[in-house]
Design a protein around this motif. Structure first.
Motif, mmCIF file in Angstrom:
data_model
loop_
_atom_site.group_PDB
_atom_site.id
_atom_site.type_symbol
_atom_site.label_atom_id
_atom_site.label_comp_id
_atom_site.label_asym_id
_atom_site.label_seq_id
_atom_site.Cartn_x
_atom_site.Cartn_y
_atom_site.Cartn_z
ATOM 1 N N MET A 1 0.934 -1.107 0.057
ATOM 2 C CA MET A 1 0.027 0.060 0.071
ATOM 3 C C MET A 1 0.693 1.348 -0.074
ATOM 4 O O MET A 1 1.648 1.429 0.870
ATOM 5 N N LYS A 2 0.634 2.131 -0.927
ATOM 6 C CA LYS A 2 1.564 3.384 -1.105
ATOM 7 C C LYS A 2 0.633 4.524 -0.362
ATOM 8 O O LYS A 2 -0.469 4.697 -0.557
ATOM 9 N N LEU A 3 1.490 5.116 0.703
ATOM 10 C CA LEU A 3 0.972 5.968 1.258
ATOM 11 C C LEU A 3 1.751 7.366 1.217
ATOM 12 O O LEU A 3 3.005 7.006 1.138
ATOM 13 N N SER A 4 1.378 8.508 1.182
ATOM 14 C CA SER A 4 1.979 9.848 1.067
ATOM 15 C C SER A 4 1.766 10.539 2.629
ATOM 16 O O SER A 4 0.984 10.854 3.015
ATOM 17 N N ASP A 17 6.773 9.383 0.010
ATOM 18 C CA ASP A 17 5.817 8.465 -0.475
ATOM 19 C C ASP A 17 6.554 7.104 0.187
ATOM 20 O O ASP A 17 7.526 6.861 0.105
ATOM 21 N N VAL A 18 5.648 6.444 0.865
ATOM 22 C CA VAL A 18 6.208 5.200 1.595
ATOM 23 C C VAL A 18 5.304 3.862 0.944
ATOM 24 O O VAL A 18 3.962 3.960 1.004
ATOM 25 N N GLU A 19 5.998 2.842 0.677
ATOM 26 C CA GLU A 19 5.114 1.624 0.209
ATOM 27 C C GLU A 19 5.355 0.644 1.413
ATOM 28 O O GLU A 19 6.298 0.107 1.832
ATOM 29 N N SER A 21 4.364 -2.843 2.795
ATOM 30 C CA SER A 21 4.061 -4.068 2.316
ATOM 31 C C SER A 21 3.758 -5.149 3.604
ATOM 32 O O SER A 21 3.346 -6.381 3.220
ATOM 33 N N GLU A 62 -1.902 -5.340 4.138
ATOM 34 C CA GLU A 62 -1.561 -3.789 4.124
ATOM 35 C C GLU A 62 -2.603 -3.066 3.231
ATOM 36 O O GLU A 62 -2.396 -1.692 3.597
ATOM 37 N N ASN A 63 -3.190 -3.765 2.505
ATOM 38 C CA ASN A 63 -4.272 -2.868 1.636
ATOM 39 C C ASN A 63 -5.518 -2.423 2.779
ATOM 40 O O ASN A 63 -6.357 -1.479 2.164
ATOM 41 N N ALA A 89 11.459 5.070 6.713
ATOM 42 C CA ALA A 89 11.545 5.447 5.348
ATOM 43 C C ALA A 89 12.957 6.059 5.143
ATOM 44 O O ALA A 89 13.083 6.975 5.912
ATOM 45 N N GLY A 181 9.263 -0.794 4.750
ATOM 46 C CA GLY A 181 8.053 -1.249 4.129
ATOM 47 C C GLY A 181 7.226 -1.957 5.270
ATOM 48 O O GLY A 181 6.100 -2.529 4.934
#
Length: 227
Positions: A1-4, A17-19, A21, A62-63, A89, A181
């Motif tokens: 899930m990509k979060l900003s 921006d953080v992925e 997982s 994570e989603n 991050a 992650g």
């Protein structure tokens, strides 16, 4: 899930921006073992299974992470919990806030499933952990709910009542640093007046020394529970 996140540090702010997982919810994360045992017994009396260990690390998809202002749940028996949310991050540890929204009806059957079925709202701002690490225990988490048309204080307490992130990270990862992650939701404080559902939920992390606040609000849309 990509979060900003808008990441704020003493040296300035920037957007990262953080992925994510891997998502972990640290349950039973209080420092007072007698209080934890008392709470376990209270929940066991209403049908919630005892944890297999304390603290206990629940893996959640994570989603389920979201920075939206609305979540959808099935039925009217879910509620939020304000918790700190830590992630790494670019080699740095950051802290934000999240709500471990949980289906309380399902919780009596399986705590793990009750957490998995609900979205986990996360704020869109974060602080550099190193900037607040020295006085971590002084930080305050609190939440408000909408009840009978009024904004009601639902939770409030300092992080001194909860295990520090370093201890939770070590217990889960077996090392001092949280892997890139991985996001961890780090425990909550008691609800004033008891756990109960509400139409909306607002959460805050307050730094008394700097006057800074991280906050996020969301409302809950109830979907019909059909057989």
């Amino acid at each position: 899930m990509k979060l900003s996140f808008k990441a704020e540090a003493l040296s300035g702010s920037r957007t990262i921006d953080v992925e994510i997982s891997s998502l972990v919810v640290a349950g039973w994360a209080g420092r007072d073992q007698h209080a934890i045992e008392h709470h376990i017994e209270e929940l066991f009396a209403i049908g919630v299974p005892r944890p297999s260990s304390v603290p206990l690390y629940y893996r959640v998809a994570e989603n389920q992470l979201t920075q939206a202002s609305r979540i959808q749940v099935v039925g009217d028996q879910s509620s939020g919990e304000v918790e700190t949310f830590v992630f790494r991050a670019g080699g740095e540890l950051y802290v934000s806030i999240a709500s471990d929204h949980t289906d309380r009806k399902l919780e009596t059957h399986s705590v793990a499933l009750s957490k998995q079925v609900c979205a986990k709202p996360v704020a869109a701002e974060a602080w550099l952990f190193a900037d607040v690490a020295e006085y971590w225990d002084e930080l305050v988490i609190r939440s408000y709910i909408q009840e009978d048309g009024e904004r009601v204080l639902y939770q409030e307490g300092t992080l001194a009542s909860l295990r520090p992130p370093s201890e939770l990270i070590s217990g889960f990862a077996g090392q001092a640093e949280l892997p890139e992650g991985t996001g961890m939701i780090c425990g909550t404080v008691g609800a004033k007046g008891g756990i109960r559902p509400a139409a909306s939920f607002t959460m805050e992390l307050f730094d008394l020394r700097s006057g800074r606040t991280l906050s996020h609000s969301y409302y809950i849309e109830i979907l019909p529970e059909v057989a």
